[in-house]
Design a protein around this motif. Structure first.
Motif, PDB file in Angstrom:
ATOM      1  N   LEU A 150       4.443  -3.210   8.683  1.00 47.14           N
ATOM      2  CA  LEU A 150       5.292  -2.030   8.845  1.00 47.14           C
ATOM      3  C   LEU A 150       4.694  -0.915   7.995  1.00 47.14           C
ATOM      4  N   HIS A 151       4.668   0.302   8.524  1.00 44.90           N
ATOM      5  CA  HIS A 151       4.209   1.409   7.686  1.00 44.90           C
ATOM      6  C   HIS A 151       4.855   2.716   8.120  1.00 44.90           C
ATOM      7  N   SER A 152       4.806   3.682   7.218  1.00 46.41           N
ATOM      8  CA  SER A 152       5.284   5.030   7.516  1.00 46.41           C
ATOM      9  C   SER A 152       4.203   6.022   7.125  1.00 46.41           C
ATOM     10  N   GLU A 153       4.135   7.121   7.862  1.00 47.94           N
ATOM     11  CA  GLU A 153       3.199   8.206   7.593  1.00 47.94           C
ATOM     12  C   GLU A 153       3.968   9.510   7.717  1.00 47.94           C
ATOM     13  N   MET A 154       4.181  10.150   6.576  1.00 49.11           N
ATOM     14  CA  MET A 154       4.955  11.381   6.538  1.00 49.11           C
ATOM     15  C   MET A 154       4.065  12.527   6.063  1.00 49.11           C
ATOM     16  N   ASN A 155       4.444  13.741   6.459  1.00 52.65           N
ATOM     17  CA  ASN A 155       3.773  14.917   5.924  1.00 52.65           C
ATOM     18  C   ASN A 155       4.121  15.011   4.445  1.00 52.65           C
ATOM     19  N   GLY A 156       3.109  14.902   3.587  1.00 55.70           N
ATOM     20  CA  GLY A 156       3.345  14.868   2.148  1.00 55.70           C
ATOM     21  C   GLY A 156       3.142  16.190   1.450  1.00 55.70           C
ATOM     22  N   ALA A 157       3.147  17.307   2.173  1.00 58.64           N
ATOM     23  CA  ALA A 157       2.943  18.620   1.560  1.00 58.64           C
ATOM     24  C   ALA A 157       3.807  19.658   2.271  1.00 58.64           C
ATOM     25  N   GLY A 210       0.827  -1.198   0.000  1.00 50.95           N
ATOM     26  CA  GLY A 210       0.000   0.000   0.000  1.00 50.95           C
ATOM     27  C   GLY A 210       0.864   1.250   0.000  1.00 50.95           C
ATOM     28  N   GLU A 211       0.500   2.202  -0.851  1.00 49.50           N
ATOM     29  CA  GLU A 211       1.278   3.430  -0.972  1.00 49.50           C
ATOM     30  C   GLU A 211       0.414   4.503  -1.607  1.00 49.50           C
ATOM     31  N   GLY A 212       0.544   5.734  -1.146  1.00 47.28           N
ATOM     32  CA  GLY A 212      -0.214   6.806  -1.766  1.00 47.28           C
ATOM     33  C   GLY A 212      -0.245   8.055  -0.924  1.00 47.28           C
ATOM     34  N   LEU A 213      -0.936   9.070  -1.448  1.00 47.07           N
ATOM     35  CA  LEU A 213      -1.104  10.352  -0.772  1.00 47.07           C
ATOM     36  C   LEU A 213      -2.556  10.455  -0.323  1.00 47.07           C
ATOM     37  N   LEU A 214      -2.743  10.802   0.921  1.00 48.43           N
ATOM     38  CA  LEU A 214      -4.071  10.865   1.541  1.00 48.43           C
ATOM     39  C   LEU A 214      -4.345  12.302   1.939  1.00 48.43           C
ATOM     40  N   ARG A 215      -5.432  12.896   1.391  1.00 51.50           N
ATOM     41  CA  ARG A 215      -5.762  14.285   1.664  1.00 51.50           C
ATOM     42  C   ARG A 215      -7.096  14.405   2.390  1.00 51.50           C
ATOM     43  N   PRO A 236      -2.946  -8.769   6.909  1.00 50.58           N
ATOM     44  CA  PRO A 236      -2.781  -7.321   6.775  1.00 50.58           C
ATOM     45  C   PRO A 236      -3.380  -6.813   5.462  1.00 50.58           C
ATOM     46  N   GLY A 237      -3.893  -5.595   5.488  1.00 55.40           N
ATOM     47  CA  GLY A 237      -4.495  -5.011   4.296  1.00 55.40           C
ATOM     48  C   GLY A 237      -4.575  -3.503   4.390  1.00 55.40           C
ATOM     49  N   TYR A 238      -4.869  -2.869   3.249  1.00 57.94           N
ATOM     50  CA  TYR A 238      -4.862  -1.414   3.134  1.00 57.94           C
ATOM     51  C   TYR A 238      -5.958  -0.996   2.167  1.00 57.94           C
ATOM     52  N   GLU A 239      -6.657   0.082   2.502  1.00 60.89           N
ATOM     53  CA  GLU A 239      -7.742   0.577   1.659  1.00 60.89           C
ATOM     54  C   GLU A 239      -7.881   2.081   1.873  1.00 60.89           C
ATOM     55  N   GLN A 240      -8.190   2.791   0.791  1.00 65.37           N
ATOM     56  CA  GLN A 240      -8.322   4.245   0.858  1.00 65.37           C
ATOM     57  C   GLN A 240      -9.441   4.678  -0.083  1.00 65.37           C
ATOM     58  N   LYS A 241     -10.308   5.578   0.384  1.00 62.23           N
ATOM     59  CA  LYS A 241     -11.410   6.053  -0.439  1.00 62.23           C
ATOM     60  C   LYS A 241     -11.667   7.537  -0.193  1.00 62.23           C
ATOM     61  N   SER A 242     -12.283   8.161  -1.200  1.00 64.51           N
ATOM     62  CA  SER A 242     -12.636   9.574  -1.129  1.00 64.51           C
ATOM     63  C   SER A 242     -14.121   9.715  -0.793  1.00 64.51           C
ATOM     64  N   PHE A 243     -14.424  10.681   0.073  1.00 64.25           N
ATOM     65  CA  PHE A 243     -15.798  10.970   0.461  1.00 64.25           C
ATOM     66  C   PHE A 243     -16.022  12.475   0.290  1.00 64.25           C
ATOM     67  N   PRO A 244     -16.513  12.893  -0.887  1.00 63.55           N
ATOM     68  CA  PRO A 244     -16.640  14.321  -1.199  1.00 63.55           C
ATOM     69  C   PRO A 244     -17.476  15.082  -0.180  1.00 63.55           C
ATOM     70  N   GLU A 245     -17.205  16.382  -0.058  1.00 61.23           N
ATOM     71  CA  GLU A 245     -17.950  17.217   0.875  1.00 61.23           C
ATOM     72  C   GLU A 245     -19.452  17.155   0.602  1.00 61.23           C
ATOM     73  N   ARG A 279      -8.012   2.967   5.708  1.00 61.32           N
ATOM     74  CA  ARG A 279      -8.061   1.887   6.692  1.00 61.32           C
ATOM     75  C   ARG A 279      -6.898   0.939   6.455  1.00 61.32           C
ATOM     76  N   MET A 280      -6.165   0.640   7.520  1.00 58.59           N
ATOM     77  CA  MET A 280      -5.097  -0.343   7.446  1.00 58.59           C
ATOM     78  C   MET A 280      -5.352  -1.410   8.502  1.00 58.59           C
ATOM     79  N   THR A 281      -5.413  -2.663   8.059  1.00 63.84           N
ATOM     80  CA  THR A 281      -5.524  -3.801   8.974  1.00 63.84           C
ATOM     81  C   THR A 281      -4.112  -4.273   9.289  1.00 63.84           C
ATOM     82  N   ALA A 282      -3.715  -4.140  10.556  1.00 63.96           N
ATOM     83  CA  ALA A 282      -2.354  -4.543  10.939  1.00 63.96           C
ATOM     84  C   ALA A 282      -2.254  -6.065  11.078  1.00 63.96           C
ATOM     85  N   GLY A 283      -3.313  -6.690  11.612  1.00 66.93           N
ATOM     86  CA  GLY A 283      -3.393  -8.146  11.657  1.00 66.93           C
ATOM     87  C   GLY A 283      -2.151  -8.832  12.191  1.00 66.93           C
TER      88      GLY A 283
END
Length: 231
Positions: free
Chosen positions: A100-107, A81-86, A127-136, A92-96
């Motif tokens: 191992l993961h890292s979370e850095m300030n991407g801006a 899993g890899e990406g930019l989250l805004r 372990p698993g990873y998922e990311q979704k957008s939920f518009p205003e 959601r990350m299942t550690a199970g």
């Protein structure tokens, strides 16, 4: 019954690059009356300066939800899993069995986020990873489910009997929620000011709810809030 957890009563740790407030016991902060609520174990409100963040570190047997309020999270983990989250996106990350993961300030601005841990329904999950957008537009003036055990309405899948909702309210707007019998709720006011069934709340406040059925959140100024519907 509602129990308010005031923002100013939370644990606080300032490491320079990281300014963190802990709703529940976390790391060196110990609050015996606030070890969590039902399956909800951690709500940390973090502010991370540009160019900083959490390098690779391990987790296991935890459902981890990352909810940015402003800025961007650069995520990478050992599942691939890899990406930019805004803001407007939820991860959601299942550690199970272990991840191992890292979370850095991407801006090039301060990152402001909520880091949420839920105890999983069982140990030893893959372990698993998922990311979704939920518009205003999907959250304005209403509760929008963003995580659930059955991925309802396009939400993230979380391995626990919890429905996590998000809302945005303008001044004077209301969002109503019906809590089923034998269910509990935790409301976290991420931004703004308002009332929950007449109880005044400000940014950073949390509320534990039991033995209630109808919850009405009213904004006295623009609000962003999360509501956890828990077994």
């Amino acid at each position: 019954m509602m129990i308010v957890r005031p923002s100013e009563a939370r644990g606080h740790a300032n490491h320079g690059w990281l300014d963190s407030h802990h709703t529940f016991s976390f790391a060196d902060y110990y609050a015996p009356d606030f070890m969590g609520f039902r399956a909800l174990r951690v709500i940390n409100e973090d502010r991370i300066t540009a160019g900083e963040g959490f390098g690779m570190h391990p987790h296991r047997d935890m459902e981890i939800i990352t909810y940015p309020l402003s800025g961007a999270v650069a995520h990478r983990d050992s599942t691939g899993g890899e990406g930019l989250l805004r803001a407007g996106e939820v991860q959601r990350m299942t550690a199970g069995t272990g991840v191992l993961h890292s979370e850095m300030n991407g801006a090039d601005e301060e990152l402001h986020l909520l880091q949420i841990w839920l105890l999983p329904s069982r140990r030893g999950l893959k372990p698993g990873y998922e990311q979704k957008s939920f518009p205003e537009s999907e959250r304005q003036g209403r509760w929008r489910v963003v995580a659930s055990p059955d991925a309802r309405d396009g939400s993230l899948t979380v391995n626990q009997d919890v429905l996590l909702h998000s809302t945005l309210l303008g001044k004077g707007e209301q969002a109503e929620y019906t809590l089923a019998p034998d269910r509990h709720a935790w409301l976290q006011l991420a931004r703004g000011r308002g009332t929950l069934d007449g109880v005044e709340l400000k940014a950073g406040d949390g509320v534990a709810v039991s033995q209630e059925s109808r919850l009405v959140l009213t904004a006295s100024e623009p609000v962003e809030a999360l509501l956890f519907d828990l077994a």
